[in-house]
Design a protein around this motif. Structure first.
Motif, PDB file in Angstrom:
ATOM      1  N   ILE A  66       0.851  -1.195   0.000  1.00 55.90           N
ATOM      2  CA  ILE A  66       0.000   0.000   0.000  1.00 55.90           C
ATOM      3  C   ILE A  66       0.887   1.247   0.000  1.00 55.90           C
ATOM      4  O   ILE A  66       1.655   1.489   0.934  1.00 55.90           O
ATOM      5  CB  ILE A  66      -0.949  -0.006   1.220  1.00 55.90           C
ATOM      6  N   HIS A  67       0.780   1.993  -1.086  1.00 55.09           N
ATOM      7  CA  HIS A  67       1.545   3.232  -1.291  1.00 55.09           C
ATOM      8  C   HIS A  67       1.173   4.252  -0.204  1.00 55.09           C
ATOM      9  O   HIS A  67       0.009   4.303   0.219  1.00 55.09           O
ATOM     10  CB  HIS A  67       1.166   3.755  -2.683  1.00 55.09           C
ATOM     11  N   PRO A  68       2.137   5.085   0.219  1.00 60.68           N
ATOM     12  CA  PRO A  68       1.818   6.072   1.260  1.00 60.68           C
ATOM     13  C   PRO A  68       0.648   6.985   0.914  1.00 60.68           C
ATOM     14  O   PRO A  68      -0.070   7.428   1.823  1.00 60.68           O
ATOM     15  CB  PRO A  68       3.120   6.871   1.413  1.00 60.68           C
ATOM     16  N   GLY A  95       5.654  -4.019  -0.805  1.00 53.00           N
ATOM     17  CA  GLY A  95       5.621  -2.617  -1.221  1.00 53.00           C
ATOM     18  C   GLY A  95       4.706  -2.469  -2.432  1.00 53.00           C
ATOM     19  O   GLY A  95       4.154  -3.451  -2.889  1.00 53.00           O
ATOM     20  N   GLU A  96       4.493  -1.352  -2.945  1.00 55.60           N
ATOM     21  CA  GLU A  96       5.182  -0.115  -2.695  1.00 55.60           C
ATOM     22  C   GLU A  96       4.722   0.438  -1.364  1.00 55.60           C
ATOM     23  O   GLU A  96       3.525   0.544  -1.101  1.00 55.60           O
ATOM     24  CB  GLU A  96       4.876   0.863  -3.838  1.00 55.60           C
ATOM     25  N   ALA A  97       5.704   0.783  -0.547  1.00 61.02           N
ATOM     26  CA  ALA A  97       5.413   1.319   0.778  1.00 61.02           C
ATOM     27  C   ALA A  97       6.393   2.457   1.033  1.00 61.02           C
ATOM     28  O   ALA A  97       7.405   2.561   0.342  1.00 61.02           O
ATOM     29  CB  ALA A  97       5.600   0.232   1.828  1.00 61.02           C
ATOM     30  N   CYS A 131      10.351   0.528  -1.922  1.00 61.89           N
ATOM     31  CA  CYS A 131       9.900   1.726  -1.191  1.00 61.89           C
ATOM     32  C   CYS A 131       9.897   3.014  -1.998  1.00 61.89           C
ATOM     33  O   CYS A 131      10.691   3.208  -2.914  1.00 61.89           O
ATOM     34  CB  CYS A 131      10.772   1.935   0.035  1.00 61.89           C
ATOM     35  N   HIS A 132       8.993   3.884  -1.573  1.00 57.54           N
ATOM     36  CA  HIS A 132       8.787   5.210  -2.153  1.00 57.54           C
ATOM     37  C   HIS A 132       9.121   6.236  -1.072  1.00 57.54           C
ATOM     38  O   HIS A 132       8.700   6.081   0.067  1.00 57.54           O
ATOM     39  CB  HIS A 132       7.310   5.313  -2.552  1.00 57.54           C
ATOM     40  N   GLU A 133       9.861   7.274  -1.445  1.00 55.88           N
ATOM     41  CA  GLU A 133      10.154   8.345  -0.481  1.00 55.88           C
ATOM     42  C   GLU A 133      10.211   9.673  -1.207  1.00 55.88           C
ATOM     43  O   GLU A 133      10.921   9.803  -2.199  1.00 55.88           O
ATOM     44  CB  GLU A 133      11.484   8.056   0.240  1.00 55.88           C
ATOM     45  N   VAL A 156      15.065   2.047  -2.416  1.00 58.00           N
ATOM     46  CA  VAL A 156      14.379   3.328  -2.523  1.00 58.00           C
ATOM     47  C   VAL A 156      14.184   3.539  -4.015  1.00 58.00           C
ATOM     48  O   VAL A 156      15.136   3.835  -4.742  1.00 58.00           O
ATOM     49  CB  VAL A 156      15.212   4.462  -1.912  1.00 58.00           C
ATOM     50  N   HIS A 157      12.955   3.307  -4.490  1.00 53.84           N
ATOM     51  CA  HIS A 157      12.713   3.367  -5.928  1.00 53.84           C
ATOM     52  C   HIS A 157      12.542   4.811  -6.380  1.00 53.84           C
ATOM     53  O   HIS A 157      12.228   5.685  -5.579  1.00 53.84           O
ATOM     54  CB  HIS A 157      11.514   2.468  -6.282  1.00 53.84           C
ATOM     55  N   CYS A 158      12.808   5.037  -7.654  1.00 49.75           N
ATOM     56  CA  CYS A 158      12.709   6.379  -8.247  1.00 49.75           C
ATOM     57  C   CYS A 158      13.408   7.416  -7.381  1.00 49.75           C
ATOM     58  O   CYS A 158      12.815   8.427  -6.986  1.00 49.75           O
ATOM     59  CB  CYS A 158      11.259   6.767  -8.503  1.00 49.75           C
TER      60      CYS A 158
HETATM   61 ZN   LIG Z   1       6.749   5.576  -6.109  1.00 52.94          ZN
END
Ligand SMILES: [Zn+2]
Length: 264
Positions: A66-68, A95-97, A131-133, A156-158
């Motif tokens: 679940i994305h933030p 993820g994506e988390a 992960c997304h940050e 840490v993607h993208c």
């Molecule tokens: Zn993302």
């Protein structure tokens, strides 16, 4: 023969691909993108991407999480269903988390709770984290640090942030995903000098399609939709900036991705 590539961020479930998903996968294979890691950003979307991996079994795997942005909608029932999904062979990462303090679509304390929940599920299952940050590097690193010894791997993607954030992640022995952001002269060139600082065994490439069409693509596609077939643009830019060959970047990032996601 084109060098084999792994695209670690493919939103193949996005409605932008509803009309021609088979062709998109076909073009990816022609371009040498033989493995695609689909991104699950909600429970429903993760269920959908699992189904897509069954349509393209030799080439697709998926994350589930679940994305933030959607953290505020997460329930215990969602986590229970995700836990079941992590038993599936095609689901290769939690993820994506993560945390997004840029758009703040969910309240920050809720994002943090849901992120920690994903970390706990990764620890339980022994799976890597995708992960997304955004604008949350310090907080993100502080949370990860508490669990780092028990997490096998985390990407840490993208990655689009600054040198300080990059070193925070490398100090925690995390992986870094690089997208077509590096091809964007308006906002991505600050990443160029940093590319040399990412060890080969930590660097992976991704399109994050249908978003982030590489601005160096020639001829410019008619639609702004990105797709895995354009991953070579990211590889080309990294090669140019690091002085390595395209083949070497392809080989290194593919090896790193296969090991990160424990691919067969
Ligand atoms: Zn993302």
């Amino acid at each position: 023969m084109k060098p084999e590539l792994v695209d670690i961020g493919v939103n193949l479930g996005d409605k932008a691909f509803d009309k021609d998903r088979d062709d998109v996968v076909e073009r990816a294979l022609e371009a040498g993108v033989t493995t695609m890691i689909l991104t699950g950003t909600t429970l429903e979307e993760s269920q959908q991407t699992v189904q897509l991996t069954e349509l393209y079994p030799d080439h697709c795997f998926t994350t589930a999480g679940i994305h933030p942005h959607y953290a505020k909608d997460a329930t215990e029932q969602h986590f229970a269903e995700l836990r079941d999904m992590y038993k599936l062979e095609k689901v290769v990462a939690v993820g994506e988390a993560g945390l997004d303090f840029n758009r703040d679509f969910s309240p920050r304390p809720v994002q943090e709770q849901v992120f920690e929940k994903h970390i706990e599920m990764a620890v339980e299952t022994g799976m890597p984290l995708f992960c997304h940050e955004r604008d949350a590097s310090k907080r993100f690193a502080d949370i990860v640090k508490n669990y780092r010894d028990d997490i096998c791997d985390l990407v840490v993607h993208c990655f689009t942030a600054d040198k300080e954030s990059l070193y925070r992640y490398l100090d925690l022995d995390l992986h870094i995903g690089i997208t077509g952001w590096v091809c964007d002269e308006r906002r991505g060139f600050h990443l160029h000098p940093l590319l040399n600082d990412i060890p080969a065994n930590k660097l992976m490439v991704e399109t994050d399609c249908p978003y982030l069409l590489p601005r160096t693509s020639k001829p410019k596609p008619k639609s702004r939709r990105n797709e895995p077939a354009f991953l070579g643009e990211v590889v080309k830019t990294i090669a140019a900036q690091t002085g390595k060959s395209i083949e070497q970047i392809a080989q290194e990032t593919t090896k790193t991705a296969k090991s990160f996601f424990r691919l067969p």
